[in-house]
Design an enzyme around this catalytic site. Structure first.
Site, PDB file in Angstrom:
ATOM      1  N   CYS A 105       0.806  -1.212   0.000  1.00  0.00           N
ATOM      2  CA  CYS A 105       0.000   0.000   0.000  1.00  0.00           C
ATOM      3  C   CYS A 105       0.842   1.266   0.000  1.00  0.00           C
ATOM      4  O   CYS A 105       2.016   1.251   0.356  1.00  0.00           O
ATOM      5  CB  CYS A 105      -0.870   0.056   1.265  1.00  0.00           C
ATOM      6  SG  CYS A 105      -1.927  -1.345   1.495  1.00  0.00           S
ATOM      7  N   ASN A 155      -0.289   0.663   5.775  1.00  0.00           N
ATOM      8  CA  ASN A 155       0.656  -0.024   4.904  1.00  0.00           C
ATOM      9  C   ASN A 155       1.485  -0.952   5.773  1.00  0.00           C
ATOM     10  O   ASN A 155       2.140  -0.495   6.706  1.00  0.00           O
ATOM     11  CB  ASN A 155       1.558   0.997   4.204  1.00  0.00           C
ATOM     12  CG  ASN A 155       2.645   0.332   3.376  1.00  0.00           C
ATOM     13  OD1 ASN A 155       2.518  -0.830   2.988  1.00  0.00           O
ATOM     14  ND2 ASN A 155       3.705   1.059   3.085  1.00  0.00           N
ATOM     15  N   GLY A 156       1.438  -2.244   5.441  1.00  0.00           N
ATOM     16  CA  GLY A 156       2.208  -3.214   6.220  1.00  0.00           C
ATOM     17  C   GLY A 156       1.385  -4.415   6.590  1.00  0.00           C
ATOM     18  O   GLY A 156       0.301  -4.632   6.036  1.00  0.00           O
ATOM     19  N   TYR A 190      13.261  -2.251  -5.544  1.00  0.00           N
ATOM     20  CA  TYR A 190      12.165  -2.329  -6.512  1.00  0.00           C
ATOM     21  C   TYR A 190      10.956  -1.451  -6.200  1.00  0.00           C
ATOM     22  O   TYR A 190      10.373  -0.854  -7.093  1.00  0.00           O
ATOM     23  CB  TYR A 190      11.732  -3.782  -6.629  1.00  0.00           C
ATOM     24  CG  TYR A 190      10.494  -3.995  -7.446  1.00  0.00           C
ATOM     25  CD1 TYR A 190      10.527  -3.861  -8.830  1.00  0.00           C
ATOM     26  CD2 TYR A 190       9.290  -4.292  -6.842  1.00  0.00           C
ATOM     27  CE1 TYR A 190       9.381  -4.034  -9.581  1.00  0.00           C
ATOM     28  CE2 TYR A 190       8.134  -4.471  -7.593  1.00  0.00           C
ATOM     29  CZ  TYR A 190       8.176  -4.337  -8.949  1.00  0.00           C
ATOM     30  OH  TYR A 190       7.055  -4.505  -9.694  1.00  0.00           O
TER      31      TYR A 190
END
Lengths: 470, 470, 470, 470
Positions: free
Chosen positions: A14, A115-116, A256
């Site tokens: 996210c 996020n996570g 990335y």
């Protein structure tokens, strides 16, 4: 930055943001911030705002540009906002999983963007259920929401701190309340989160610094592991709610995930990628005519390799930009042509010795067909170079990589992989090489997927879903 | 049975059903049961099932026939199911409000489908928020779900009983758990709920008996006020969880809501409507050439009036069946023709004296234009007869009628209403007449909207929404 | 007025309208005119307008209320309009078949809306193809459009007349050109078409008079078979372009198609239906307790039967209004309950002898299940009466009935049909009875489906589609 | 290869293909061929097939991957196919404009897919209208279809030749008939079209050779200007239907349109772009630290410049891949940040002297903001180099460039443009340079947009639309 349905890449969960922007169109700013974070998740997007009294929300499936229009943006009033863009780690793409979550609590409205991935979700769920809270999804983000709703303390500051005492794993959170937005980072700092100022008295937090640039904000600093930042009329207030653990920023942010124009820990991501490519050239030189990268994510690594090796950089593969999501499968003839639908080789590879640089290999499903394409196009030799170490261990902190069985480097050694994908030689960046470029492991990064040393306890297997919906 | 966007009618909140049907396609049966309850709500539909281990759900906006297809029905496995079809009392038609709700609890999956409206929702919400539960909507049905999730007791039976101790107002509930479905009716019995058997060992509960017929089930009896029914492998188990209060079935179920082929309290709804029309003829005779009903809901009442008065029954108004939801508004010229878009008079009304029977008048916005249409078509006299008493008080038990200010009979007396709608005479059924046909008030029905005597304490004004979404 | 996917009824092809309405919102008027003609076709709707220079069009699949919104109506400028609502006789429901058609020609824009079916389409297509015109669909309405585009003559008046010389079969056309709209009826007058005035200098043509009432227009007269009407700034101009043939208005307009509030040939459709029911009572009396009609289309016929026979009219079947289009099929158990999904019997039929009136029987697929329902509900006798003669011959003039093999009365005699559908007695209206009520065949109506005497030459089998699209 | 709504690029009209593939899934092959041609148009896609008797078609708006699914592909039976992917030169994106067109003619089904633009459309339309053909759109492709339907000759070969006698301008056509598919290229050869074989006896024609590779076909040769190719059971038959005119392949196919992995006139497009970049370096050298290209289309040109100049190639701008189509506009603050939503500069430009290579400049609207971005990111100098000559004249052969007034180089000289976009220096490739690389003008390319010398007579202004639809 590739399409989930085709790529052999780890997948980030996210992107999040939070804004305090009085006198601004805070929803529109959030829209463009999410737009800049789109590479972190393409499955759903949402924004929640608050005008100091009432909270508003809009979210939907698909790209940020698809979910929002002038009408629904206009509805999102206030000077406080949080936003979220999501890549699903759990398979099904469904609206109930879209974030932010927004609920009413005894302290007023509460919005969460996460996020996570928590590593002790099953235990936390059990606690909530025992406390008599019904849970409407299997998402750990709903768990966070209800934990905050029921945490001890009469202020959000106390409650967030109480939550942090209980939660293990990765969480970069943005939180919307009636009077403030908060940005919170777990004590390990698994996922990035940074702060910026908007001209005048505005404040912003976002997963990556590149999102600050997009909305004209000025980068201030990263939020520290274990730190809470409050953004409100009183300005920016930060405090260390938990002592920082051994820092463990995910190495793949460098390799990335992050946009190349982002800055992490004071370093340009693009520059780190060039350095990784250069180091790779030192570790695994090759005699060749041209260095090419697998588009688009390995271009910087390939340029770094080319500069270091003095082999000319070139384009060798063209990527179809308009690929969309299709369920049409090639028939057998076309299947033998393999990956040619997504990538096409350039015709001037005839007789050339090629160094093919990729940033990483996960399952190894894409590399073989790409190599075959290059050979079909006339390449006389293909030397593959990978700008990260072999991935041998799954991630439990929110990155969707694959199961251990699917990881090619967990099953095969480098020689076998080389044979499997059909290259003349194969070289992975060493763990030492990675450490030298982005910093040693004992220092500040999670490299569990390479080394198997997890910064937090992890348990194989997750809570069984108790219900499904379609 | 009319379209919400045009009708001057009270609006029912929902239809619910519950099934235990081993060896059957329980989702398909639920589909057809909801289909038969479609008149109770056209805004959303949903089914949740359980196979004894995992629960499944599908719901969506629109008609039952629109929400379900073979694919999503197929997904709904198991032998237990609950279903819901919804009319929104709160304005916005949104997916998060669609039912059933399905959550995970300490006792496993819990699904809820609710018809009715709690009158002490604000207090119940406050309790939940204080207990540290975050609430994702302003719906009282979510309140019920979380109350059950956190109620004292280690069995659903105990928890449902505990819930009933706290909840005031109208609730006909169907509840899905891992091992059983339950059907629960509030101690006043505001909304209907009945039981049936499916051939073999199947069991079913539904808002109306007509839904039983549609799926080939056999009517057993109505669930009593304050009663809980459990439908599971042990068969049908019922017990009185609360002493029945003064029974208070909503009178409008007889007058308008229920399907005419349903049976309530042992009486055919269609027959009651004919009797109401006949009594109306006795109370308010007229000298006329033809009796017509406002289609479609007043046809039975009109036939009853015609038979009793020996004035021939006829058709006088044609209703456009294909009206759909349109946002196209007539311009001024067309507006002067008023309701003609929905109803058209037949051409053979020329010189006729008409008795126009309607089942009820709420705001009085439709009657005037209909009368004008009849006069335009040549009717020499229009005598309006209403088969229910004047509505002077709003409903707090889940029927969407109007605010007190909007109720025409709360502002004007009968003579003034007659003038307002332009009839030669106007007669409402008396409260005594209604009591004589469906039973006296002290007996077993809620007639608060006529009399102002509410069976439960009610409070004007509801909890302010703390958030909105679009 | 029933749903195509369930009904055993003949299906009308289309409704059309044309307006000249200076100073009005001509598109909005057209919208409401189509709204009133919705019963003639629910598959697509469209409006084309012209402002004297440029023509505009919008059309789409579905109900009129679904196809149009304020935005697309606003786009339709001008004072001239034609409109169309369509029932597909050809199976697939596709946008390219939606009307009006609008093309550019040497004389400027040309729009066509067509109700009916040409019987010499194959020959006309061949002529066009030979002339070097490519045809984009298998529709006879496109044939009409291209015939007009290429007809001899420098005025539309000449060209329309030239077209009429060549075309055989049914066509009630409305035509849009730059300066005028035209309404054209074939020399047999198969399908209705009438004229009205809008207050001031406006003019309107429509398939049925009920559409005039809806938009506040005043009925003037029907367009005569073979007549052309031009509606423009010069007012209403009409002329006999072809000598009227033997008039042949489709009998089913009276029996079933037209709205009951329409007037055909000076007679109220509703009144004709009551008279058909009364004649049926004379021809086929019955000893019974109640007369019921199959809702909604046979209500008037049933009332007529009841009045004539002095058997009380009642409601016996309730029709689910919210049925929608569903592809969910009942399983075997539900299938044995047959038609119960659409119709439900009232519970007070117990022990009653019932006269069941229907307007027509086509395939005979619906009658049997309805009769079974009535018996299941306790009816002791069911006497079926059909207010039209047995249908034994297919229609070639644009009504979708069935192939000859599917017509139950083409295969079975009355006694066999009675047995097939399980009634105690069955009576069809005689052809003489129909003639006496709506006028003798040699006079002015097409009754080919009863008698097999076609007013125009017909050929079994139609031009083979040369292409398909999906 | 950029998104039409943001790019300052000329826009190509279409990609076409034709296949004869007995024993293959010809629709699936067409799908993948169109997939490979997606960069030539993203607005609609369609495939028509024929099984020797009946023709089939499916088309829709959007990307190829969006328009087709297994269901509609399955419907497309046969061994002959044509396909089309479209960029609209006329603004509105509407289904009626999607190609192929498929009609019935006296010779059977006829399908057309067209890339290009006729320059004498108004005269051709007039001829058709005078011949009595009605035209349903303003598209020149419909004109082609009807011209073929009505052309003299009893064979398609004669008719296509007759059409070519009358048509002026650009047309690369694929044509579907009952027994064969044809590929036709105008006598100037404005747009590319090439031939290939499929293993066994299959044959294929496509706009670009890269589409051949994608479906596993082998490139044979390009179709010559004025040539017709027939692909059918008799194999590949080609003949010169018109003498080739002065060849005039659009230069922009080399500069920007064609995929870099395509081969045109025997030359690799990617290689030509590198050579253009190298020539540009010779003509306009610069003293700088890094050469960057405007992504993605100018990367090859930039690599060529870098190699020739020995200035390192680097990445300087990141392009947001997930941009989608959004109608959300930045507010004023964001607008001052200009193009930052689509492009983001990398952070390591600080103090660098940059050579910014673009392939072309049309309106000049994008270059200024990009330059500003680079300066904001710290670039000390920006030297812009454009790998094509100044565009000073509009295109009439189907490329959507801009009106003359909008072309920045038609209004300003190079010095003024440099000032306008804020660069330290600006150099365009010379016409001589372009000629030297891709061949001199008198030889074989259209460079009218640079030189104003049009290969065919052109007329300013087009036929006025006579109707519109929404």
């Amino acid at each position: 930055m590739t399409c989930p349905s085709f790529a052999d890449k780890p997948q980030e969960a996210c992107g999040v943001c939070a804004l305090y922007a009085p006198g601004c169109d805070v929803a529109r700013l959030s829209f463009f911030a999410l737009y800049a974070l789109q590479h972190r998740g393409q499955e759903s997007a949402g924004i929640a705002t608050c005008d100091g009294r009432v909270a508003y929300i809009h979210k939907g499936l698909g790209l940020v540009s698809h979910v929002f229009n002038e009408d629904n943006l206009h509805h999102l009033q206030g000077q406080l906002a949080i936003g979220h863009t999501r890549y699903s780690t759990t398979g099904a793409v469904r609206l109930p999983n879209a974030q932010p979550y927004l609920i009413e609590t005894a302290l007023g409205p509460l919005g969460i963007a996460h996020n996570g991935n928590l590593t002790n979700t099953p235990a936390l769920r059990r606690d909530l259920l025992q406390r008599g809270v019904g849970l409407g999804s299997s998402s750990d983000s709903e768990v966070i929401t209800q934990m905050l709703a029921g945490a001890p303390g009469q202020t959000w500051e106390e409650r967030i701190a109480a939550f942090m005492q209980q939660a293990h794993g990765a969480y970069s959170l943005t939180i919307l309340t009636r009077q403030a937005v908060y940005a919170v980072r777990d004590p390990w700092g698994f996922r990035p989160l940074c702060l910026g100022t908007l001209n005048g008295d505005g404040l912003v937090a976002a997963s990556e610094s590149s999102a600050l640039g997009t909305i004209g904000a000025t980068f201030v600093r990263e939020i520290k592991p274990g730190e809470i930042a409050r953004l409100d009329a009183a300005g920016l207030t930060t405090w260390q709610a938990m002592p920082a653990a051994q820092p463990a920023l995910c190495s793949f942010e460098y390799i990335y995930f992050a946009r190349p124009d982002s800055v992490l820990e004071g370093r340009s991501v693009h520059r780190v990628r060039r350095l990784l490519g250069a180091r790779l050239a030192q570790e695994h030189p090759a005699t060749a005519d041209m260095v090419i990268g697998v588009p688009d994510s390995a271009t910087a690594h390939a340029i770094g390799y080319a500069h270091e090796s003095s082999i000319p950089f070139g384009e060798g593969l063209i990527k179809n930009r308009y690929i969309g999501r299709t369920f049409i499968q090639p028939d057998d003839r076309l299947r033998r042509l393999g990956v040619a639908i997504k990538f096409n080789p350039l015709p001037d590879l005839q007789g050339k010795r090629i160094v093919l640089v990729d940033d990483s290999i996960v399952r190894g499903t894409t590399s073989g067909p790409i190599v075959a394409l290059l050979r079909l196009a006339g390449a006389s030799q293909v030397h593959m170079r990978v700008a990260s170490p072999p991935i041998r261990h799954p991630c439990f902190m929110g990155v969707d990589m694959a199961t251990r069985e699917e990881l090619i480097a967990a099953r095969l050694d480098v020689e076998q992989i080389a044979q499997h994908i059909g290259v003349d030689s194969l070289g992975y960046l060493s763990q030492q090489g990675l450490e030298d470029i982005i910093g040693p492991e004992q220092d500040n990064h999670c490299r569990a997927c390479f080394s198997g040393h997890y910064p937090v306890p992890v348990a194989i297997g997750a809570a069984k879903d108790m219900f499904e919906s379609s």
